[in-house]
Design an enzyme around this catalytic site. Structure first.
Site, PDB file in Angstrom:
ATOM      1  CG  HIS A 133      -3.643  -0.562  -7.151  1.00  0.00           C
ATOM      2  ND1 HIS A 133      -4.018   0.074  -5.985  1.00  0.00           N
ATOM      3  CD2 HIS A 133      -3.598  -1.871  -6.831  1.00  0.00           C
ATOM      4  CE1 HIS A 133      -4.196  -0.806  -5.025  1.00  0.00           C
ATOM      5  NE2 HIS A 133      -3.943  -2.013  -5.520  1.00  0.00           N
ATOM      6  NE  ARG A 161      -4.244  -1.538   0.424  1.00  0.00           N
ATOM      7  CZ  ARG A 161      -4.487  -2.468  -0.489  1.00  0.00           C
ATOM      8  NH1 ARG A 161      -3.718  -2.610  -1.540  1.00  0.00           N
ATOM      9  NH2 ARG A 161      -5.534  -3.273  -0.369  1.00  0.00           N
TER      10      ARG A 161
HETATM   11  C1  GLV Z   1      -5.529  -5.037  -3.899  1.00  0.00           C
HETATM   12  O1  GLV Z   1      -5.037  -3.979  -3.704  1.00  0.00           O
HETATM   13  C2  GLV Z   1      -5.819  -6.024  -2.877  1.00  0.00           C
HETATM   14  O2  GLV Z   1      -5.729  -5.720  -1.684  1.00  0.00           O
HETATM   15  O3  GLV Z   1      -6.152  -7.147  -3.238  1.00  0.00           O
END
Ligand code: GLV
Length: 309
Positions: A272, A224
């Site tokens: 992402h 993150r």
């Molecule tokens: C994506 O960010 C997840 O947590 O699967």
């Protein structure tokens, strides 16, 4: 059996259809404010609406449609007495392994530099250091981190892993807990973050930890964004201790147009995508967990609210 799906950012239709197919005896519906009081036995959620849990009083389990539960745990009204499960892997581990190996090799073998040279029409060899010059430290050795560490080890890079408790993974030197964190950092040049975001891991990649990495360090963050203190990373790149970073997660997503990361020559940005949540693999996993609960068993992947993952 009744199953509700609440993931405002995801197209519900294919998920609801596949789930109804996998569990034919279930009634499955997408949540909407108009039918918020229609109660279900099971819920599949990803960043659900704030009002979602207020209308659900008989849930037997909640399934998070991703690996990270940090956003869900911050949601007001999340019932702590209802078991919460995250996806254990569901195809994500392999994708994460691909992402990390690609970023590592792209950097270590200068493929990023060769791409720039091609754009300039330049035929020139760049000196490459051997794999032993790039010890890789993987923070987080759950089902995803372990797969990442093994994949990196298979290419012949020295690999260390750091996790809450000691892990036995072939080819990976395990370091555990806060006491062994410094030793882990000192032995690492390429730092990979696959940690869950918790109060203990928030801001873990900061000035102090970056300075302890071997000179010419490289950071790969597929956890993150809050794991990394952006200003500290930029400062360490500026002074030359850190060579660069490959980042897949950001404080604001999409990454705002004017953000310094977009044009930074030493930072790779991806939107992402390190590991997508695959529909079929997720439905198979969630179906198996629902069936296990119905048989009175406790499936894997249960979130410990105290621990935060
Ligand atoms: C994506 O960010 C997840 O947590 O699967």
């Amino acid at each position: 059996m009744k199953i509700v799906f609440c993931a405002p950012a995801i197209d519900a239709q294919p998920w609801v259809a596949r789930l109804a197919q996998a569990i034919p005896e279930a009634q499955v519906w997408p949540w909407s404010p108009a039918i918020a009081s229609r109660e279900a036995d099971y819920a599949l959620v990803w960043s659900p609406d704030d009002a979602f849990f207020a209308g659900q009083h008989r849930l037997r389990a909640v399934f998070n449609m991703g690996a990270g539960v940090d956003r869900l745990l911050g949601l007001p009204g999340l019932p702590h007495e209802v078991p919460l499960f995250r996806l254990d892997d569901a195809g994500k581990a392999q994708q994460m392994a691909e992402y990390v190996c690609h970023a590592l090799i792209d950097h270590a073998r200068h493929f990023d530099g060769f791409a720039a040279q091609q754009r300039a029409g330049l035929w020139r060899e760049l000196a490459v250091e051997g794999r032993t010059a790039f010890p890789v430290g993987v923070m987080g050795l759950g089902s995803i981190g372990a797969r990442v560490a093994q994949a990196v080890a298979s290419f012949g890079y020295p690999v260390l892993g750091w996790s809450r408790s000691r892990k036995l993974i072939a080819g990976v030197e395990s370091r555990a807990g806060p006491d062994e964190f410094d030793a882990f950092l000192h032995a690492t040049r390429v730092l990979v973050c696959v940690l869950p975001l918790t109060a203990q891991t928030d801001g873990i990649v900061n000035a102090a930890s970056l300075r302890k990495l071997k000179a010419g360090a490289y950071v790969i963050n597929v956890g993150r964004s809050a794991h990394v203190v952006d200003a500290d990373l930029l400062a360490q790149i500026e002074v030359g201790h850190v060579a660069g970073a490959a980042l897949d997660v950001f404080d604001t997503e999409p990454l705002p147009g004017g953000h310094v990361f977009w044009r930074h020559p030493n930072i790779r940005v991806t939107p992402h995508i390190a590991a997508n949540t695959g529909l079929d693999a997720s439905i198979d996993q969630i179906t198996a967990k629902i069936r296990a609960i119905e048989r009175g068993e406790v499936p894997s992947g249960r979130v410990d609210f105290g621990r935060g993952y």
